[in-house]
Scaffold this active site. Sequence first.
Site, PDB file in Angstrom:
ATOM      1  N   ASP A 143      43.920  27.844  17.995  1.00  0.00           N
ATOM      2  CA  ASP A 143      43.598  27.208  16.900  1.00  0.00           C
ATOM      3  C   ASP A 143      45.003  26.195  16.829  1.00  0.00           C
ATOM      4  O   ASP A 143      44.295  24.236  16.702  1.00  0.00           O
ATOM      5  CB  ASP A 143      42.870  27.459  15.571  1.00  0.00           C
ATOM      6  CG  ASP A 143      42.851  26.569  14.488  1.00  0.00           C
ATOM      7  OD1 ASP A 143      41.904  26.313  14.096  1.00  0.00           O
ATOM      8  OD2 ASP A 143      43.955  25.712  13.875  1.00  0.00           O
ATOM      9  N   VAL A 153      39.773  24.549  13.568  1.00  0.00           N
ATOM     10  CA  VAL A 153      39.307  24.849  15.154  1.00  0.00           C
ATOM     11  C   VAL A 153      38.239  25.702  14.972  1.00  0.00           C
ATOM     12  O   VAL A 153      37.144  25.681  16.099  1.00  0.00           O
ATOM     13  CB  VAL A 153      40.107  24.127  16.002  1.00  0.00           C
ATOM     14  CG1 VAL A 153      39.768  24.432  17.036  1.00  0.00           C
ATOM     15  CG2 VAL A 153      41.505  22.418  15.143  1.00  0.00           C
ATOM     16  N   ASP A 154      38.955  26.478  14.987  1.00  0.00           N
ATOM     17  CA  ASP A 154      38.351  28.110  15.168  1.00  0.00           C
ATOM     18  C   ASP A 154      36.643  28.171  14.584  1.00  0.00           C
ATOM     19  O   ASP A 154      35.764  28.540  14.211  1.00  0.00           O
ATOM     20  CB  ASP A 154      39.365  29.167  14.334  1.00  0.00           C
ATOM     21  CG  ASP A 154      40.060  30.122  15.529  1.00  0.00           C
ATOM     22  OD1 ASP A 154      39.936  29.443  16.537  1.00  0.00           O
ATOM     23  OD2 ASP A 154      41.314  30.487  15.589  1.00  0.00           O
ATOM     24  N   GLN A 155      37.030  27.929  13.120  1.00  0.00           N
ATOM     25  CA  GLN A 155      35.603  28.265  12.116  1.00  0.00           C
ATOM     26  C   GLN A 155      34.281  27.300  12.271  1.00  0.00           C
ATOM     27  O   GLN A 155      33.711  27.081  12.881  1.00  0.00           O
ATOM     28  CB  GLN A 155      35.978  28.227  10.814  1.00  0.00           C
ATOM     29  CG  GLN A 155      36.576  29.140   9.996  1.00  0.00           C
ATOM     30  CD  GLN A 155      36.752  29.629   8.759  1.00  0.00           C
ATOM     31  OE1 GLN A 155      35.832  29.628   8.180  1.00  0.00           O
ATOM     32  NE2 GLN A 155      38.399  28.673   8.022  1.00  0.00           N
TER      33      GLN A 155
END
Length: 403
Positions: free
Chosen positions: A136, A164-166
């Site tokens: 991320d 970004v990950d989520q």
Amino acid sequence: MRVLDFSKVLAGPTCTQYLADMGADVIKVEPVGGGDDTRAFPPFASKDGYADGTIFLSANRNKRSIGVDLKRAEGRALVHRLVERSDIVVESFGPGVARRLGVDGETLSAINPRLIHCSISGYGSVGELRGGKGYDAVLQAFTGMMAITGERGGKPVRSPFSPVDQATGMHALSGILAAVIERQNTGKGMRIEASLFDTSLAFLGYILQGVWQTGEEPQKPGSSHDSLCPYEVFDTADKPVLLGVANDSLWQKFCVVTGAHALLDDGRLATNASRVAHREQTVESVAAILKSKTRDEWLAVFQAGGVPCSPVHTPSEMLEHPHTAASGMVGSYEHPVFGETKTVAQPLRLNGKRSEVTAPAPVLGQHTRDLLREMGVSPDEIAALHADKTIVTADIGNTAPIV
């Protein structure tokens, strides 16, 4: 539908947790050495010598866990048997790892042509960085997100909640749901790719549109907005408040409720575009007004006058707000080790209801035995798999994984 979840950390687990919330049977396939990396990320929930990271607990409810060594042929054979009776696979291995472990889209689609295979990566499968590992923060830095985050003139700042990950997990979820609909029409599976790079770039869509139009690099705006004014955090007589004047009607309301008739009559500030052009004057004038009362006094004035505003809460203050309880976004479940454990719900209501929590985030290998029995694996075979350390299972009575 059955989902095999080979992913770890946050993007993939977010995707599969939401699939589980919507009713899928999600089987989390974890390595025998310690499971998902986030089990070992602090801070921890711990009891009686067993601990799991809170990030793991946040993204893995409603799943079953099987511990399998995919580096062993026997482990891969077990997984391939699971694939035969599964609908969806989600994996987030590093470049080339899925193929080496026999869980890439090509291999698994040959076993089950109806399979929907979703691969989550750092940079995608094309381009010179396709072999790069992405996290991320790395993608926030690479795509320019960090360069435009923070106070004007300050250092680059990471958004701390791993957006970004989520969001990559959410994009993967939407792709999977589209593939489910397509399979209903064709009877065939689909291979889906989601990447942190693509998500990061997509986040910057309207920012980049401005770059193309103006040819100028955006600057760090702090809490303000390049296209709106006044739209940022201001100090009051005691605590800060976020003021959200997002259009000219709201500006007029702001001037009326604050008694700022001179600003209302100033033609240079009559439109949002002109206030943006005269940002320094606008912000200085608003800041001087807001210093005259306390935060709570201004909140009462603005809320009565229909001017968008908010206190700048800490997370704990948000959790204590009555609206949070009324929203149903915070729930709880009974964990086999930790007892009552709170969780944040899927941010949807379906027919007016939140999705139910039907199972806690699992202990590593908690369901290995059950799943092997469901597959028809005999007790002798299970014993042999234990003996050669192909599988890991957990005795919930003492919480210690048994290899």
